[in-house]
Design an enzyme around this catalytic site. Structure first.
Site, mmCIF file in Angstrom:
data_model
loop_
_atom_site.group_PDB
_atom_site.id
_atom_site.type_symbol
_atom_site.label_atom_id
_atom_site.label_comp_id
_atom_site.label_asym_id
_atom_site.label_seq_id
_atom_site.Cartn_x
_atom_site.Cartn_y
_atom_site.Cartn_z
ATOM 1 N N HIS A 153 0.827 -1.200 0.000
ATOM 2 C CA HIS A 153 0.000 0.000 0.000
ATOM 3 C C HIS A 153 0.867 1.259 0.000
ATOM 4 C CE1 HIS A 153 -3.848 -2.165 0.954
ATOM 5 N NE2 HIS A 153 -2.947 -3.068 1.311
ATOM 6 N N ASP A 285 -6.051 -13.619 -1.573
ATOM 7 C CA ASP A 285 -5.378 -12.322 -1.729
ATOM 8 C C ASP A 285 -4.905 -12.165 -3.173
ATOM 9 O OD1 ASP A 285 -4.540 -9.810 -0.924
ATOM 10 O OD2 ASP A 285 -2.612 -10.487 -0.144
#
Length: 390
Positions: A153, A285
């Site tokens: 991120h 994921d």
């Protein structure tokens, strides 16, 4: 979408029967059995080689292999070059269909960290697909995450939760946000957890540098899931076990695990499996390269390079999601870890469904007719979703 609002539909009238030498359900049934199907639901279920009574007059299909409930993937970012966070409607449908054909008949689409404007745009695309039933909700993985444990991120996009932003995103989602990952140590995080839970949203703890005490306090506030245990959190330490330690010991928390052979070592998998028995949730994921090709991608504002199916940040500092599926994780769990199929069924469907409030995911009476046929190596063969073979 409140957990309290999701209930299995009424039983309909059976129009066919499927029979298998072994059916493993979420209720613990394991052996020869049959399923009477109709209107996309399991109308009836029974043990033995064939049904009796009026059901014998219905068309019958014998399945070769082991029948298990369709998988539930609550943490999936995309596939076939598509990221749910930036997809158009057609792309999101393609990515969802790829995972459904791989056995994940129920999906919660994960949207990674982005600006508020970009997240609202993504919600505008995904919300109708949730309302249609293509997806089972949206998972916001960010932006309320720790810079220290950010993984892929972009640190420039991470921020602490503000009530106005939380409310605005929930409003934009029209009740389709089912799961939110948050770092509980951030300013305002505990209040945000309470707000989200009050709105019927499941809260997960992840991408966090919190202490174990802070994690337990977040569970006190209503958090019930841990996002991909070991990854995106401080390493387990005997004096300060952090979020990983809380995940393995707090019975209130369902524990996500990425079982792709890259994210977690064999020994760490075994620790998580044994410590969180009955609470383990397999997740993919999966990012955009899943089912696609090696190359350069973007996720959560960061550049990602995929080589030999392994997704890494371009600077090599972190893994950046997976290119696998829950079905591949089930195969690995059974073949490499020697786990029984009933345990694998719990980890791949029942526990996730329970933690998310998704009813009808276990091949019981009144449940959705979602099933996967596994071969003798534990690999996914045929997949049925809502009574239709994919």
């Amino acid at each position: 979408m409140s957990r309290r609002d999701d209930a299995a539909g009424p039983r309909g009238t059976a129009d066919r029967v499927v029979v298998a030498d072994r059916i493993v359900t979420a209720t613990g049934a394991d052996g020869p059995g049959w399923l009477a199907l109709g209107d996309g639901l399991v109308v009836d279920v029974g043990d033995g080689p064939a049904p009796t009574g009026d059901l014998v007059r219905l068309p019958l299909e014998r399945l070769q292999g082991v029948v298990v409930p369709g998988f539930v993937d609550q943490h999936v970012h995309g596939a076939l070059g598509v990221d749910f966070g930036g997809a158009d409607e057609a792309g999101a449908r393609r990515a969802a269909a790829h995972h459904q054909r791989a056995g994940s008949t129920r999906l919660v689409a994960s949207v990674a960290t982005a600006s508020s404007e970009a997240t609202v745009r993504a919600l505008g695309v995904l919300a109708p697909l949730v309302e249609e039933g293509v997806l089972d909700g949206v998972h916001l993985e960010g932006p309320w995450l720790s810079v220290e444990r950010r993984g892929a991120h972009d640190p420039g996009l991470l921020r602490s939760p503000e009530p106005a932003e939380v409310e605005a995103l929930l409003e934009a989602a029209r009740g389709t946000v089912r799961l939110v990952t948050i770092a509980p140590e951030l300013p305002g995080a505990v209040d945000a957890i309470r707000l989200l839970v009050d709105r019927g949203v499941v809260v997960a703890l992840g991408h966090s540098d919190c202490t174990a005490a802070e994690a337990h306090a977040a569970a006190d506030a209503g958090a019930t899931v841990v996002t991909h245990v070991y990854n995106g959190m401080r390493p387990l330490h005997h004096r300060e076990p952090g979020l990983a330690g809380a995940a393995l010991t707090d019975d209130r928390l369902a524990v996500e695990l990425i079982l792709d052979g890259q994210h977690v070592s064999r020994d760490a998998v075994e620790i998580a499996r044994r410590a969180s028995s009955g609470r383990l949730v397999l997740v993919s994921d999966a990012m955009a390269a899943t089912g696609w090709s090696d190359g350069r991608y973007s996720i959560a504002g960061s550049e990602v390079v995929v080589e030999h199916g392994v997704a890494m940040l371009a600077d090599g500092s972190s893994l950046a999601g997976s290119t696998g599926t829950v079905g591949a994780g089930v195969t690995r769990l059974v073949r490499e870890h020697g786990v029984s199929l009933p345990e694998a069924v719990r980890a791949s469907s029942a526990t996730a469904a329970a933690s998310l409030g998704l009813a009808g995911a276990g091949l019981g009476r009144g449940d959705r007719a979602d099933l996967v046929v596994l071969d003798d190596q534990g690999r996914v063969g045929r997949v049925m979703r809502g009574g239709h073979w994919l």
